[in-house]
Design a protein around this motif. Sequence first.
Motif, PDB file in Angstrom:
ATOM      1  N   LYS A 279       6.986  -2.597 -13.465  1.00  0.00           N
ATOM      2  CA  LYS A 279       7.860  -3.199 -12.857  1.00  0.00           C
ATOM      3  C   LYS A 279       7.777  -3.398 -11.343  1.00  0.00           C
ATOM      4  O   LYS A 279       7.909  -4.299 -10.764  1.00  0.00           O
ATOM      5  CB  LYS A 279       9.300  -2.749 -13.313  1.00  0.00           C
ATOM      6  N   ALA A 280       7.869  -2.232 -10.736  1.00  0.00           N
ATOM      7  CA  ALA A 280       7.569  -2.036  -9.253  1.00  0.00           C
ATOM      8  C   ALA A 280       7.192  -0.874  -8.961  1.00  0.00           C
ATOM      9  O   ALA A 280       6.839   0.057  -9.874  1.00  0.00           O
ATOM     10  CB  ALA A 280       9.147  -2.178  -8.823  1.00  0.00           C
ATOM     11  N   TYR A 290       9.785  -1.860  -1.654  1.00  0.00           N
ATOM     12  CA  TYR A 290       8.984  -1.908  -3.170  1.00  0.00           C
ATOM     13  C   TYR A 290       7.817  -2.992  -2.841  1.00  0.00           C
ATOM     14  O   TYR A 290       7.900  -3.847  -2.230  1.00  0.00           O
ATOM     15  CB  TYR A 290       9.968  -2.335  -4.020  1.00  0.00           C
ATOM     16  N   PHE A 291       6.904  -2.747  -3.902  1.00  0.00           N
ATOM     17  CA  PHE A 291       5.919  -3.718  -4.185  1.00  0.00           C
ATOM     18  C   PHE A 291       6.192  -4.308  -5.732  1.00  0.00           C
ATOM     19  O   PHE A 291       6.703  -3.310  -6.426  1.00  0.00           O
ATOM     20  CB  PHE A 291       4.464  -3.203  -4.182  1.00  0.00           C
ATOM     21  N   ALA A 308       2.346  -7.896   3.748  1.00  0.00           N
ATOM     22  CA  ALA A 308       3.139  -8.095   2.311  1.00  0.00           C
ATOM     23  C   ALA A 308       4.628  -7.530   2.294  1.00  0.00           C
ATOM     24  O   ALA A 308       5.120  -7.735   1.270  1.00  0.00           O
ATOM     25  CB  ALA A 308       2.155  -7.372   1.373  1.00  0.00           C
ATOM     26  N   GLY A 309       4.950  -7.148   3.518  1.00  0.00           N
ATOM     27  CA  GLY A 309       6.387  -6.892   3.564  1.00  0.00           C
ATOM     28  C   GLY A 309       6.693  -5.254   3.087  1.00  0.00           C
ATOM     29  O   GLY A 309       8.027  -5.125   2.956  1.00  0.00           O
ATOM     30  N   VAL A 397      15.845  -0.043   0.425  1.00  0.00           N
ATOM     31  CA  VAL A 397      17.292  -1.148   0.234  1.00  0.00           C
ATOM     32  C   VAL A 397      16.925  -2.433   0.545  1.00  0.00           C
ATOM     33  O   VAL A 397      17.221  -3.350  -0.107  1.00  0.00           O
ATOM     34  CB  VAL A 397      18.488  -0.614   1.156  1.00  0.00           C
ATOM     35  N   GLU A 398      16.044  -2.704   1.625  1.00  0.00           N
ATOM     36  CA  GLU A 398      15.886  -3.858   1.818  1.00  0.00           C
ATOM     37  C   GLU A 398      14.703  -4.382   0.841  1.00  0.00           C
ATOM     38  O   GLU A 398      14.883  -5.617   0.560  1.00  0.00           O
ATOM     39  CB  GLU A 398      14.919  -3.917   3.335  1.00  0.00           C
ATOM     40  N   GLY A 399      13.825  -3.777   0.195  1.00  0.00           N
ATOM     41  CA  GLY A 399      13.009  -4.073  -0.816  1.00  0.00           C
ATOM     42  C   GLY A 399      13.815  -4.656  -2.062  1.00  0.00           C
ATOM     43  O   GLY A 399      13.539  -5.653  -2.700  1.00  0.00           O
TER      44      GLY A 399
END
Length: 421
Positions: A279-280, A290-291, A308-309, A397-399
């Motif tokens: 899932k992540a 997270y990815f 990729a963030g 939190v951003e992810g």
Amino acid sequence: MNDILFRHNRPDRAATFEEYRAEGGFQALQKALADLSPDAVQQTVIDSGLRGRGGAGFPTGKKWSFVPRNLPGPRYLICNCDEMEPGTYKDRVLLERNPYLLVEGMALACYALGVERAFIFIRRGYELAALNLKGAIAQTHKAGFLGSAICGSGFNLELDVHQSAGRYICGEETALMNALEGIRANPRSKPPFPAVKGLWGQPTVVNNVETLSNIPAIVAHGPAWFKALAATPEGAGTKLFCVSGHVQSPLCLELPIGTTLGEIIDTHCNGMRTGSTFKACIPGGASTPYFTKDHWTVPLDFDPVAKAGSRLGTGGIVVFDQSTCMVAATLNLVRFFARESCGWCTPCREGLPFVQHTLERIESGRGDLADIDILREHVHKLNYAFCALAPGAMGPVEGLLRLFEDEVREHITGGKCPVKG
């Protein structure tokens, strides 16, 4: 694959001094003292492209170059082995299997920097690693690779192990220096930077265990060889990835930096646990966004991961399957950071508990849709904290908001966790 950091490892015990020496240990130090100037060693590390493995990824040789050569008095090197980042355990594995690599790496760094006394700052829970280090330092000293006039040169060096009482904030280099001096572990203002005014007011460099452990191979084989080990053109060397969570085989492994997330999980960790689907994951320790499966082919190197963030961070990969509530997972991480805040600045001291309480309301089904915008605002505002703890804490939190906003909204509109029911 050319192992650098795990080359001397034995499967069930630490390598001995004799084994390390028989496999080329301390040859890089002998080479440097006989044939290279301190400036040449520093330039070799600059040319290698080695970036710090402690989380920030700053170029190691460039960091060394900030230390002025003309300031009077002593200068110091500190090895940071606090390793309090959740999901990260690579430094412990290194020191439990081969402490001599770090000792030689520190000796080379100290030679390059003109340091005659260095410290290893290690968290209290790493008892075996600390014991190994103390034994390795004693044996290395006895063999003449530490102490006075090392290898018949004019280079002198003493290493000390400091076992910390332990707090997450001690991983921040200036808070670490305060702790080493015996005062409260709050971060210091920058400037002045540690390279000019650090431990006891003297020029100081702080490097991570994994970072320093790369130095012997770089000096022995050269910058071009080190760069060629990477799986990406912009990368350099290998990287330790410590994988945990819902995979078949959680482990710490050494791979070319730039190895993809999918290869690490599917090939080296034998895929997901039976009945689990990916899932992540957290790709670089608890303070990274997270990815998802969309990031399966992202090379795990500093720049590709940033594009990729997220952040490569420490390389601590925590994997979550379909049974994981991402709100609950994020709440768990934020609770840790709120507890570990030193309380020095308002954004961290007040902001993190507020974010924690907001996530608690959402997870329990008592949230409001306005909470999503409130959380987004805090992702931005907590960047103004005194050090990197609060901005890092907001990474997950951003992810969560960017990748799993639908799941957050389902908690609010449904009045309960949609995953747990």
